[in-house]
Motif scaffolding. Structure first.
Motif, PDB file in Angstrom:
ATOM      1  N   ILE A 118       9.667 -27.178  73.372  1.00 43.42           N
ATOM      2  CA  ILE A 118       8.959 -28.180  72.564  1.00 43.42           C
ATOM      3  C   ILE A 118       8.875 -27.606  71.158  1.00 43.42           C
ATOM      4  O   ILE A 118       7.987 -26.800  70.877  1.00 43.42           O
ATOM      5  CB  ILE A 118       7.551 -28.483  73.116  1.00 43.42           C
ATOM      6  CG1 ILE A 118       7.606 -28.953  74.564  1.00 43.42           C
ATOM      7  CG2 ILE A 118       6.842 -29.530  72.239  1.00 43.42           C
ATOM      8  CD1 ILE A 118       6.260 -29.224  75.173  1.00 43.42           C
ATOM      9  N   THR A 142       3.783 -34.417  72.527  1.00 44.55           N
ATOM     10  CA  THR A 142       3.514 -33.082  73.078  1.00 44.55           C
ATOM     11  C   THR A 142       2.761 -33.179  74.394  1.00 44.55           C
ATOM     12  O   THR A 142       3.126 -32.555  75.394  1.00 44.55           O
ATOM     13  CB  THR A 142       2.702 -32.264  72.072  1.00 44.55           C
ATOM     14  OG1 THR A 142       3.410 -32.210  70.836  1.00 44.55           O
ATOM     15  CG2 THR A 142       2.489 -30.862  72.591  1.00 44.55           C
ATOM     16  N   THR A 155       2.494 -35.705  76.403  1.00 42.70           N
ATOM     17  CA  THR A 155       3.264 -36.397  77.434  1.00 42.70           C
ATOM     18  C   THR A 155       4.232 -35.450  78.116  1.00 42.70           C
ATOM     19  O   THR A 155       4.388 -35.460  79.341  1.00 42.70           O
ATOM     20  CB  THR A 155       4.034 -37.570  76.824  1.00 42.70           C
ATOM     21  OG1 THR A 155       3.122 -38.475  76.212  1.00 42.70           O
ATOM     22  CG2 THR A 155       4.831 -38.304  77.897  1.00 42.70           C
ATOM     23  N   THR A 156       4.870 -34.596  77.352  1.00 41.26           N
ATOM     24  CA  THR A 156       5.830 -33.638  77.910  1.00 41.26           C
ATOM     25  C   THR A 156       5.155 -32.671  78.870  1.00 41.26           C
ATOM     26  O   THR A 156       5.705 -32.297  79.908  1.00 41.26           O
ATOM     27  CB  THR A 156       6.511 -32.850  76.781  1.00 41.26           C
ATOM     28  OG1 THR A 156       7.086 -33.769  75.858  1.00 41.26           O
ATOM     29  CG2 THR A 156       7.573 -31.915  77.323  1.00 41.26           C
TER      30      THR A 156
END
Length: 895
Positions: free
Chosen positions: A817, A835, A837-838
């Motif tokens: 990320i 961020t 969501t990942t």
């Protein structure tokens, strides 16, 4: 402590003098009740073990200054010899005299006299050997000053004792109170007692006390007191027929002037015992657990080993120590006051019968006279062990002699083994009250501790299950690694020379755990003062801080009769958990400790951390007393015992987990309140469930990477075995102590305090990351590289470098990320939803942020904490430390 064997447990009761309620001491505090003073002095009596003395076991304090004493007891006494009305043979008299003198000489050596010597206090065991009973009554009552009755029996008291009379400590009219009796007073009592044995009946039993005093004074002008006594009681012929040795012994004992009367020690060496003393072996106390002497130096095995295996009625309980049997008796439902009530010793009266006496105008009086129940009734009640034996009848004989090796699992189990296995899963407070379970644990720990330090690892192993309260003091000493001749070291410390700290110690002690009867006694204060002063004097580089007294309290309570062990445990505990906390300037140590604690709160409970930071309720406001005293200033002793049973199994980072677990118990109230309410909440801390606290602390400890709690001011690490781990911990976390290995480039680097405070999340070392990700390679490990199994990984490495850097080499299993996708050039948040969501599917794992720039990694971690992601940490040194490991991988080319 000697075994029970053919002895019994006996109990007797008496009242201490009541003190006025409206009088205070010189320090402005209420006077210490006399019963508390007696209770404190009694503890020393428990340490006196000799074949000629009845072992003291316990003392309990009841209502209205009532005290109940428990001690070894035997049914037969010299009183029974008097009842037979027949003279005892001279040889037997000499034997009895020698054994009594052995007990008296041992007492004198320890600064005590009997004073209450009489036929019914000279007991006889099954082999006919003497056992002196109630020998500690004079000592525990401060020579009779703390009770309303005289110590001793007029018929047997020495002339100088009767002449002095009795006094009380509250009698201010006495400018010079009488001096305590000396060893020679017991010799006179022994002379009267032996005279009665020789003539076969009691003398001076029914004489009025004033007549008794006149008679004693008249004896002072007689040349031969033995002859006068014989003529007075019509037994002159019997005395004349005595052998020379017996007659000489009587005359030496019944010497009127104390200056000419011998002491017990002098009499033992007298020629009258030439034919008797050779029959006895001088008593030698067995070496203690912590000493320079060999514990088995005097161990002798019989020529025929089968003699050790003879079955003598299967009474295995009788081979256990008196203290153990009494402890189990209490667990099995034993009640001292109930036993004494059933025998009529304790008699309750309705309130109307206790009204004070009043006199009418015509002189007629009504009401109660002096309550005779407050005088001494020296009747000893035998405590029945039937209930205890019935409770333990299902325990197999093998349980009393457990094997300590691995083969023990193959032994046949008793019918109650399933119940014991089930008991382990019960709450600790229930296990500690289970008679059968405690017997098994006490026997096992007793054997392990006797084999300490050889069986140190097994002590650790069993302590993870629980520690029996009866042996907690010795078990803690073993867990702390106390060894050697601790008494010699303690004795070598100057505890008497005044030092500047004395004043502060004097002020702190009367406020330290004074709800406890033992620690609030004058003897407790004296021992407190000596142990604390010994620590201050022996650590010149450290200073006394308020709170050290609270830290000392658990060790002193558990080792009240062994100041050296209390000091040794305290001296081992402080470097392990409070290293450099007691420096004169400890601000840098405290601040680093609180900062790491703050990071631990954010690591385990980010929502609570965010709230406390928002309202400004920082650990500096509440946590300093927690850690400076290791929670002894916060919790009562009974909770500290359970807490420290687990604390001593962990390393110096475990207190952080305890602190977090306490906050989580108060979580709902903290989240619902502001700053002022939180201050009030911690000023009077609510009830904390200690068992839950311990359980949650272990879980937090297992989830905490060991380098996350790194402190540069912690104690230099030492190599330890796996014995320091806590219970069943996940395989991906090591809970053992930090190993004393050569420092490598993969270890954590120390940070300046300002840098540490600027970071919300803790850092972990590259070494930890490799272990947690189960990575390995030829450069460092012999095993091949392991890749995390899908769905089973407990850790997630988040690489926030750019995509190009990530593709050149990254940690196996990590995700990328980029920092620039979430934060702008100035560090402002630009893409929060993407961020979160990942990472949404990885919530609950340990998330390690990796970057080349530590500032970026700290910022990214702080953002995750703000959105309530738990277990977020940062890789110390970033990817630069991982490049040299050879563990990085590159993506496979796309086909």
């Amino acid at each position: 402590m000697q075994p029970l064997r053919d002895a019994q447990l006996g109990a007797f009761t008496f009242f201490a003098s009541a003190l006025p309620h409206d009088v205070c001491g010189s320090n402005g505090l209420p006077l210490t009740p006399n019963s508390i003073k007696i209770l404190g002095r009694f503890q020393y009596l428990k340490t006196l073990t000799h074949p000629r003395l009845c072992q003291y076991v316990d003392i309990s304090r009841g209502k209205h200054e009532r005290l109940v004493v428990v001690a070894e007891h035997h049914e037969e006494s010299l009183k029974d010899c008097q009842r037979r009305g027949k003279p005892v043979s001279p040889d037997r008299v000499l034997q009895i005299a020698f054994e009594i003198l052995e007990g008296l000489a041992f007492m004198n050596k320890h600064g005590m006299v009997h004073q209450a010597l009489s036929p019914h206090n000279v007991l006889l065991d099954r082999k006919g050997h003497v056992k002196l009973a109630k020998f500690g009554l004079y000592h525990m009552t401060d020579h009779g000053a703390d009770v309303d009755f005289p110590i001793g029996y007029p018929s047997y008291l020495a002339p100088e004792v009767i002449a002095q009379g009795c006094f009380r400590s509250t009698d201010s009219s006495l400018v010079d109170p009488p001096l305590p009796s000396g060893p020679k007073s017991d010799v006179w009592s022994l002379g009267i007692l032996l005279f009665e044995l020789c003539v076969g009946r009691g003398i001076l039993q029914n004489i009025d006390i004033s007549e008794r005093l006149k008679f004693i004074i008249n004896l002072g002008v007689m040349d031969d007191i033995v002859t006068v006594l014989a003529e007075e009681h019509g037994c002159l012929e019997i005395i004349k027929e005595l052998p020379e040795k017996a007659s000489a012994l009587l005359r030496k004992c019944l010497t009127f002037l104390p200056s000419k009367r011998p002491t017990p020690s002098e009499l033992l060496e007298d020629s009258v015992f030439e034919g008797v003393s050779c029959l006895y072996t001088p008593y030698q106390k067995a070496a203690g657990l912590f000493s320079s002497s060999l514990r088995c130096a005097h161990l002798e095995l019989p020529e025929d080993i089968s003699e050790l295996c003879k079955d003598e009625g299967d009474d295995y309980l009788a081979e256990r120590s008196i203290a153990e049997v009494y402890h189990l008796w209490c667990l099995a439902g034993g009640d001292l006051e109930k036993e004494l009530t059933n025998k009529g010793i304790i008699q309750s009266k309705p309130p109307v019968c206790t009204l004070p006496k009043f006199i009418l105008e015509d002189g007629e009086s009504f009401g109660q006279g002096r309550d005779r129940s407050f005088l001494l009734d020296d009747t000893t009640v035998t405590l029945s062990l039937c209930q205890l034996k019935n409770r333990l009848k299902e325990v197999a004989g093998e349980a009393y002699y457990p094997l300590l090796e691995d083969e023990q699992s193959s032994l046949p189990q008793s019918s109650s083994s399933n119940e014991l296995t089930a008991a382990v899963s019960l709450p600790l407070i229930i296990r500690e009250r289970d008679t059968e379970y405690q017997l098994i644990r006490i026997v096992l720990f007793d054997r392990l501790l006797k084999a300490y330090p050889y069986k140190k690892n097994q002590v650790w192993k069993e302590a993870r299950v629980d520690i029996p309260p009866l042996l907690r003091g010795l078990a803690w000493a073993a867990l702390l690694g106390v060894e050697g001749d601790i008494q010699a070291k303690y004795d070598s410390i100057d505890k008497d020379t005044p030092i500047p700290t004395d004043r502060q110690i004097e002020v702190d002690i009367p406020r330290c755990h004074q709800y406890d009867e033992l620690l609030s006694s004058p003897q407790g204060h004296v021992k407190f003062r000596r142990v604390l002063k010994a620590w201050v004097v022996s650590h010149p580089d450290l200073v006394y801080w308020q709170g050290l007294d609270s830290l000392c309290a658990p060790f002193l309570y558990l080792n009240f009769n062994n100041e050296a062990l209390a000091y040794a445990c305290m001296s081992a505990f402080i470097p392990k958990y409070l290293y450099n906390f007691f420096l004169k300037d400890n601000s840098h140590v405290i601040q680093e400790y609180l900062t790491v604690f703050s990071q631990m709160i954010a690591f385990h409970d980010p929502e609570l951390s965010n709230h406390l930071n928002e309202i400004g309720f920082i650990p500096d406001l509440y946590a300093i007393p927690w850690f400076l005293t290791m929670f002894t200033h916060v919790f009562p002793l009974h909770k500290i015992f359970h807490l420290w049973d687990t604390l001593l199994l962990g390393n110096s980072s475990f207190p952080f987990c305890i602190g977090v677990s306490i906050l989580q118990q108060l979580r709902d109230r903290l989240l619902a309140n502001g700053f002022n309410e939180c201050i009030l909440l911690f000023s009077d801390l609510p009830e904390i469930d200690i068992e839950r606290c311990v359980r949650e602390s272990i879980n937090l400890f297992c989830w905490t990477p060991k380098s996350a709690t790194y402190r540069q001011h912690a104690q230099p690490t030492k190599s330890t075995t796996d014995s320091s781990s806590l219970g069943k911990t996940p395989s991906y976390f090591s809970t053992s102590e930090f190993q004393d290995l050569p420092k490598t480039d993969l270890c954590r680097e120390p940070l300046k305090l300002a840098e540490l405070k600027a970071e919300v999340s803790p850092r972990i070392s590259a070494e930890d990351l490799i272990e947690l990700c189960e990575l390995s390679g030829p450069a460092h490990f012999k095993t091949p590289v392991k890749k995390p199994k899908p769905g089973k990984a407990k850790i997630l490495a988040v690489d926030i470098r750019g995509s190009e850097d990530f593709n050149r080499g990254h940690i196996p299993g990590s995700i990328n990320i980029p920092y620039s996708s979430a934060f702008g050039p100035d560090g402002e948040l630009v893409q929060c939803p993407a961020t979160t969501t990942t990472l949404a599917g990885f919530r609950g794992r340990v998330i390690v942020i990796i970057s080349n720039v530590m500032k970026n990694a700290a910022t990214f971690a702080a953002h995750l904490v703000r959105v309530n992601y738990p277990r977020v940490c940062v890789l110390d040194g970033g990817m630069n430390k991982m490049k040299s490991t050879g563990l990085l991988t590159v993506p496979s080319p796309q086909i």
